[in-house]
Every structure is written in C-alpha cells, then in structure tokens.
Design an enzyme around this catalytic site. Structure first.
Site, PDB file in Angstrom:
ATOM      1  CG  ASP A 129      -2.011  -1.007   1.158  1.00 35.88           C
ATOM      2  OD1 ASP A 129      -2.244  -1.534   0.050  1.00 35.88           O
ATOM      3  OD2 ASP A 129      -2.632  -1.301   2.191  1.00 35.88           O
ATOM      4  CG  ASP A 133     -12.155  -3.330  -1.352  1.00 37.95           C
ATOM      5  OD1 ASP A 133     -11.217  -4.129  -1.559  1.00 37.95           O
ATOM      6  OD2 ASP A 133     -12.011  -2.097  -1.399  1.00 37.95           O
TER       7      ASP A 133
END
Lengths: 251, 199
Positions: A11, A130
């Site tokens: 990330d 997600d």
C-alpha cells in the site's frame, strides 16, 4: 503447468509503503522500490501496488514511482488506487506498469472496464472488489471499504468479467488484517463463477492459509501484505511448504 | 552494439527497454525504417490487440520493413503472433514469417475445471532447442499473459502446456519469437535476453 502465484501487496501513501489493519490505523513500512526488489529476489511471482492517497496532485508522484519500480524489478506488477479514466491508465502503463486495477470507479461507471479492455487489452485490466459478508451474503463495498452497496459480489464479478476484466482481485474485509485465514467460501464461489484468474486477498496469517486458499478456495493467486512486510512468513519457506502440499509453484 | 526496439501502438515497450538497461544495454525505441534496418539486433515486443497492431504497422509500412530484416529479430508476446500467418484475434492477416495461424485458447479444450483465459502467470518451457536457450534449464518458469497461442510446428523451439501443448518459442532463419515475457521473467528471462544479444 501454470503455477499458483504469491503476490506481496504494497500500500502506497505519498510514495511510501504503509500498512493498516482492517483498512485503518495506517503505519509506515518502508521504501516501495527497496521492498519490491527484495520481494522479487525472494521469489515473489508478482507485486501489487495500491496507492491509497490517489488524489490528483499525487498522480505524478505515482507515475514517477511506477517508472522507478519498472526500472528495478524483473517481475510483473499491478498498480491500483483511484484510477478512474482511460487517461489515468495510459499514464501508468506508459510509466511501466504491467497491469492496473480498478475498483470504485469501475463500479460507478462499468463502461470504464469495457473501454480499458478495448484500448489496452483485458490482460492488463484487474477488477478489484472489496467484499464483506453481512446479513447472509457477500456484498460489494466501495471507497476503500467505507461505502456499502446492495450489489452481491458474485454478480459484480460476473458483470466485470463480461465487460472485459482479465482478472479479479478479491479482498474480504471480514478477513483483512485478522490473520485468521483467507475467505475461502466467497473466493471459491467467484473462482467458479468466472473464467478469469482470481487473486484472493485478506486474512493471510500462516502458510496453511495459503495452501487452503489454493486448494479449497480455488484461488489462482494469493495476495498478502503484513505477513511479508513484517517477515512473519518468508516467501522461500512458503513456496517450499506449498510444494510439499503438491501445489504447483515456481521455485 | 545497436539494439532497436520497434515502436508501435502496443504496451510494455518501455518494460523491454528497462530490461535491456538492466543488462547494460541502452536500446533505441524507433519506428524509423532506416534506424531499424541499421540495428545489429531488433526487438519486436508488445502487449495488445493483433488487428489494431497490424493496421498500425501496415499504415507505416513497418510490416514490410520487419519481414525484410536479415539481422536477428526477437518477437515477444504479441510480436510472436504478428509474426505468424493469420490471427483469430480480429481475424487479421499477419506478417507470415512463421507458417502458422494464431488461435484462441478454447474453454472446452481445457484442464480439469476449465481453462481460465487469459493464461496469466508462470508456466514451464521445455523441449528447448535453440542457442536462444543456451544454459537455460528445461522446465524453467517464464511469465505468460495471453489468450491466443501458436500450435506446435516445424519452427517450434520451446513447448508449454496450457490445456494443450503449444509453441512458446519459435525460430526460422534470423527470426526468433517468444510467447512469454523475457523482460518480466526474473533472472531466467534476463538470461534469455542476454543470449539473444549474443546471437
């Protein structure tokens, strides 16, 4: 035979690697290029970089970072986070990314998947989803997991592939950050519902979790972040372990 | 040594340039016919769609340039497919260097549970027969991303299995072609690129 893939995920925020738990509590985890080189040397099959800042002013920083990564590593990598147009993708692919991933923007404008597939080919379009199990089913969440939709994950995965997505990156929010294992049920369901590879994400804690998601979960690839960042699982050991479980893996 | 990478409307051209830079070579990326003809080695890379790529090449007469080359030429991924006779992707006539057609992986031909298309990931290459694979071990893993393939034939110099056995590399005279991405296949891929440079 085609192998299962091990994919460390980084990330990225303001050009640095960061790691959160359940999409929150973000902390610094080092220089992305250095980490990427290290992962490639250890035998990672691919890398994913998710830009979690992804504001317009940061775009340039991201494409510069992508070029630095492309210069230094000799394995494929995907870049995602805040990509919302053909132009964004063009910049990142030209900077040296092999694939890009789209999430919220594709859900809000499914035609984007089609446009990207037509322009650059399905092979570089990864649909990131997600998902969260709630009230008896798995639903799609947007905006880094902050916004619930009423769309079932399976339906969106099928639609995305029909529109031209070449791969699905499926992150279970219930499992992400828990280290209790990947979400086997939904991964298996999606993998059986679409004819493109599925990357499972969220929940990796032990080496058995990886073998489980490849066998029971029918995943084509498994993505993890913190277990690799914090060296709780070494990629060479993980690959040796999977080999002993008769899982096709590149060593 | 002058290494030219053919510039056209396909992706991953810079990745190939970066891979060459990692082995100490600075290539030129060009669509200029004279620059391409005068290079010691020519690389014809690409990720993309066959019919739009062929259209782009023929509009610039690069198709004629490529088939007339006499120095070693290496096609990568889409490059392989464009070097064959005909591609099912967009049903387009290609360069015809290799007398083979390019077909789409079929869902029904597949392995248990069905083939996933595109093939994305690491697969082995075997039955290696070319100086391109000098010191490369049988069953080395290479990185593949493709939905279309070339069947086995007289020009096959490497074989890979995805549902069926197919040509993962081809050679005819000075023309070499690899379906996998040498530039993304870790150290082994790098060694194959080095072998090509030394041809």
């Amino acid at each position: 035979m085609l192998t299962k893939r091990i994919i460390p995920c980084l990330d990225i925020k303001d050009g640095r690697t960061v790691k959160g738990v359940n999409f929150e509590n973000i902390r610094d985890a080092g220089d992305p290029v250095e980490l990427a080189i290290n992962y490639a040397k250890q035998g990672a099959d691919e890398l994913v970089f998710l830009d979690i800042t992804a504001t317009n002013e940061k775009r340039k920083t991201l494409s510069e970072l992508v070029t630095r990564i492309a210069k230094h590593i000799n394995i494929p990598f995907t870049v995602g986070g805040g990509i919302s147009s053909v132009e964004d993708v063009s910049v990142l692919l030209n900077a040296g990314a092999d694939k890009i991933s789209v999430n919220t923007s594709a859900f809000k404008n499914p035609q984007l998947i089609n446009d990207l597939a037509n322009q650059f080919g399905s092979q570089c379009v990864v649909l990131a989803i997600d998902t969260k199990f709630e009230g008896g089913d798995w639903f799609v969440y947007l905006n880094g997991g902050r916004v619930k939709t009423e769309t079932k994950t399976i339906d969106w995965a099928k639609q995305g592939v029909a529109l031209g997505a070449g791969e699905i990156l499926l992150t279970s929010m219930n499992n992400d950050g828990t280290k209790d294992g990947f979400a086997i049920d939904i991964t298996k369901a999606v993998s059986e519902a679409v004819n493109v590879p599925v990357i499972a994400s969220g929940g990796a804690g032990t080496m058995e979790h990886f073998s489980d998601i490849f066998t029971s979960g029918k995943a084509d690839a498994a993505l993890a972040a913190s277990v690799f960042h914090y060296k709780e699982i070494g990629i060479p050991e993980l690959k040796k372990f999977l080999k002993t479980k008769n899982i096709e893996i590149r060593i | 040594m002058k290494i030219a990478i053919i510039k056209y409307n396909a992706g991953n051209i810079r990745s190939v340039a970066f891979a060459l830079e990692r082995i100490g070579i600075t290539p030129i990326i060009t669509d200029d016919a004279d620059e391409i003809r005068s290079a010691d080695k020519v690389i014809f890379p690409g990720v993309g769609e066959a019919s739009s790529a062929m259209k782009y090449l023929s509009e610039r007469k690069l198709d004629e340039v490529i088939i007339s080359l006499t120095q070693p030429v290496l096609g990568i991924c889409l490059g392989v497919q464009l070097m064959c006779n005909f591609s099912e992707e967009g049903n387009i006539k290609c360069l015809g260097i290799f007398n083979q057609d390019v077909k789409k992986f079929s869902q029904t031909e597949g392995v248990k549970g069905g083939l996933k298309i595109p093939q994305i990931g690491w697969n082995t290459i075997s039955d290696l027969k070319s100086p391109l694979f000098k010191n490369i071990k049988e069953n080395s893993y290479m990185y593949f991303v493709h939905s279309y393939f070339v069947e086995l034939g007289e020009n096959t110099i490497a074989t890979t299995n995805y549902g069926i056995n197919y040509s993962s590399a081809l050679n005819k005279d000075n023309f070499y072609a690899v379906q996998f991405h040498t530039e993304k296949s870790s150290d082994v891929g790098q060694n194959i690129l080095e072998n090509f440079i030394k041809l």
